[in-house]
Write a protein that holds these residues in place. Structure first.
Motif, PDB file in Angstrom:
ATOM      1  N   ASP A 107      -2.575 -11.688  -5.366  1.00 15.92           N
ATOM      2  CA  ASP A 107      -3.808 -11.230  -6.264  1.00 15.92           C
ATOM      3  C   ASP A 107      -4.254  -9.888  -5.461  1.00 15.92           C
ATOM      4  OD1 ASP A 107      -3.226 -12.944  -8.057  1.00 15.92           O
ATOM      5  OD2 ASP A 107      -5.021 -14.375  -7.157  1.00 15.92           O
ATOM      6  N   GLU A 108      -4.369  -9.909  -4.078  1.00 12.50           N
ATOM      7  CA  GLU A 108      -5.116  -8.766  -3.399  1.00 12.50           C
ATOM      8  C   GLU A 108      -4.118  -7.436  -3.627  1.00 12.50           C
ATOM      9  OE1 GLU A 108      -6.129  -9.541   0.633  1.00 12.50           O
ATOM     10  OE2 GLU A 108      -6.342  -7.412   0.948  1.00 12.50           O
ATOM     11  N   ASN A 157      -0.715 -16.930  -3.087  1.00 15.07           N
ATOM     12  CA  ASN A 157      -1.220 -16.217  -4.384  1.00 15.07           C
ATOM     13  C   ASN A 157      -2.307 -15.389  -4.140  1.00 15.07           C
ATOM     14  OD1 ASN A 157       0.969 -17.631  -5.953  1.00 15.07           O
ATOM     15  ND2 ASN A 157      -0.499 -19.419  -6.111  1.00 15.07           N
ATOM     16  N   SER A 160       2.507  -4.141  -6.567  1.00 19.59           N
ATOM     17  CA  SER A 160       3.544  -5.001  -7.258  1.00 19.59           C
ATOM     18  C   SER A 160       3.901  -6.115  -6.342  1.00 19.59           C
ATOM     19  CB  SER A 160       4.699  -4.442  -7.926  1.00 19.59           C
ATOM     20  OG  SER A 160       5.606  -5.251  -8.309  1.00 19.59           O
ATOM     21  N   LYS A 165       0.888  -1.328  -0.012  1.00 19.92           N
ATOM     22  CA  LYS A 165      -0.174   0.000   0.021  1.00 19.92           C
ATOM     23  C   LYS A 165       0.870   1.208   0.070  1.00 19.92           C
ATOM     24  CE  LYS A 165      -3.461  -0.047   3.125  1.00 19.92           C
ATOM     25  NZ  LYS A 165      -4.140   0.047   4.291  1.00 19.92           N
ATOM     26  N   THR A 189      -2.126  -6.897  -6.264  1.00 22.69           N
ATOM     27  CA  THR A 189      -1.946  -6.387  -7.756  1.00 22.69           C
ATOM     28  C   THR A 189      -3.348  -5.765  -7.856  1.00 22.69           C
ATOM     29  OG1 THR A 189      -2.048  -8.810  -8.181  1.00 22.69           O
ATOM     30  CG2 THR A 189      -0.150  -7.797  -8.621  1.00 22.69           C
ATOM     31  N   ALA A 190      -4.464  -6.445  -7.349  1.00 15.50           N
ATOM     32  CA  ALA A 190      -5.846  -5.747  -7.659  1.00 15.50           C
ATOM     33  C   ALA A 190      -5.893  -4.451  -7.313  1.00 15.50           C
ATOM     34  CB  ALA A 190      -6.828  -6.536  -7.035  1.00 15.50           C
ATOM     35  N   ASN A 191      -5.133  -3.976  -6.114  1.00 13.22           N
ATOM     36  CA  ASN A 191      -5.180  -2.825  -5.643  1.00 13.22           C
ATOM     37  C   ASN A 191      -3.885  -1.989  -6.442  1.00 13.22           C
ATOM     38  OD1 ASN A 191      -7.218  -2.908  -3.633  1.00 13.22           O
ATOM     39  ND2 ASN A 191      -6.035  -4.270  -2.480  1.00 13.22           N
ATOM     40  N   GLY A 192      -3.523  -2.130  -7.253  1.00 11.84           N
ATOM     41  CA  GLY A 192      -2.376  -1.617  -8.108  1.00 11.84           C
ATOM     42  C   GLY A 192      -0.945  -1.548  -7.673  1.00 11.84           C
TER      43      GLY A 192
END
Ligand code: NAP
Length: 248
Positions: A49-50, A45, A57, A28, A52-55
């Protein structure tokens, strides 16, 4: 909110619990995060995913960090894939609680190896790259059990007290290279590690925690994020209790 933009962070045992919370918080704040896990690929994983879904890396990397080759592979993956390692959080940990008369030697060894040896191995692997860059933040997750002791945890408390000695020695050893080494000592936090504690102990614990409640995963993550930040650059060899006042 302190920024970790441009930093690359490895967090051991980040598939669940406190490690997961630290991974999410660091991402964050802009860090690229390597989510290490032992056996729970699905959870690791899901953390990636959480993020990357929030922008953010992140990537997941399997390694049993108590084993030298695997700890080395984790750090090598990071320096190869991201070309640097700025922050290492030695968080992976297990318990094998029992009274000493019933505790098996293998329960002592597993806990010492997973909690203490892993921190030593990962730090040893990471400092070369940090020294070259003349920058680094190592954060070791200890416990108030390593400060106060806890009946039934002779193995765990020894590993966590060991983490504190390790933190101070390494802090002295590499301070001249602008690498700080600190520890965070959580009190009781609800995770898979503590979910099976008896209701009696949970209720009893609240009577000796000055803030009269257990901590949240996020509250441990905020402390780690501060110690990982540029703002904490003059703090090294410190043990930061995040325990509602329990160990003061
Ligand atoms: P947790 O929910 O049980 O999570 C443990 C994590 O460590 C998992 O991600 C697990 O990976 C990983 N792990 C275990 N053995 C490993 C190994 N050999 N190599 C790599 N990863 C390994 O535990 P937690 O409560 O979040 O605890 C995290 C840290 O905080 C520990 O060091 C613990 O001692 C410390 N702590 C916790 C509390 C508390 O109240 N919860 C209090 C004080 C200190 P898999 O998912 O793949 O198994």
């Amino acid at each position: 909110m302190t920024s970790l933009t441009g930093r690359v962070a490895v967090i051991t045992g980040a598939s669940r619990g406190i490690g997961k919370g630290i991974a999410l918080e660091f991402a964050k704040r802009g860090a690229k995060v390597v989510v290490n896990y032992h056996s729970n690929a699905e959870s690791a994983n899901a953390v990636v995913d959480e993020i990357t879904a929030n922008g953010g890396s992140a990537s997941a990397f399997q390694a049993d960090v108590s084993i030298e080759e695997q700890a080395n592979e984790l750090i090598k993956y990071t320096t190869t894939h991201y070309e640097q390692i700025d922050i290492l959080v030695n968080n992976a940990g297990v318990t094998r609680d029992n009274v000493i008369m019933l505790m098996k030697p293998e329960d002592f060894d597993t806990v010492i190896n997973t909690n203490l040896r892993s921190a030593w191995l990962c730090s040893k692997a990471a400092v070369r790259s940090m020294m070259r860059k003349r920058y680094g933040r190592i954060i070791n997750i200890t416990s108030i059990s390593g400060i106060m002791g806890q009946a039934g945890q002779t193995n765990y408390s020894a590993s966590k007290a060991g983490i504190i000695g390790f933190t101070k020695s390494l802090a002295r050893e590499i301070a001249s290279r602008n690498i700080t080494v600190n520890a965070v000592a959580p009190g009781f936090v609800l995770t898979d590690l503590t979910k099976d504690l008896s209701e009696e102990l949970v209720n009893q614990s609240k009577t000796f925690i000055p803030l009269a409640r257990w901590g949240e995963v996020a509250e441990i993550a905020y402390a780690a994020a501060f110690l990982a930040s540029d703002e904490a650059g003059y703090i090294t060899g410190h043990v930061l209790n995040v325990d509602g006042g329990t160990a003061m």
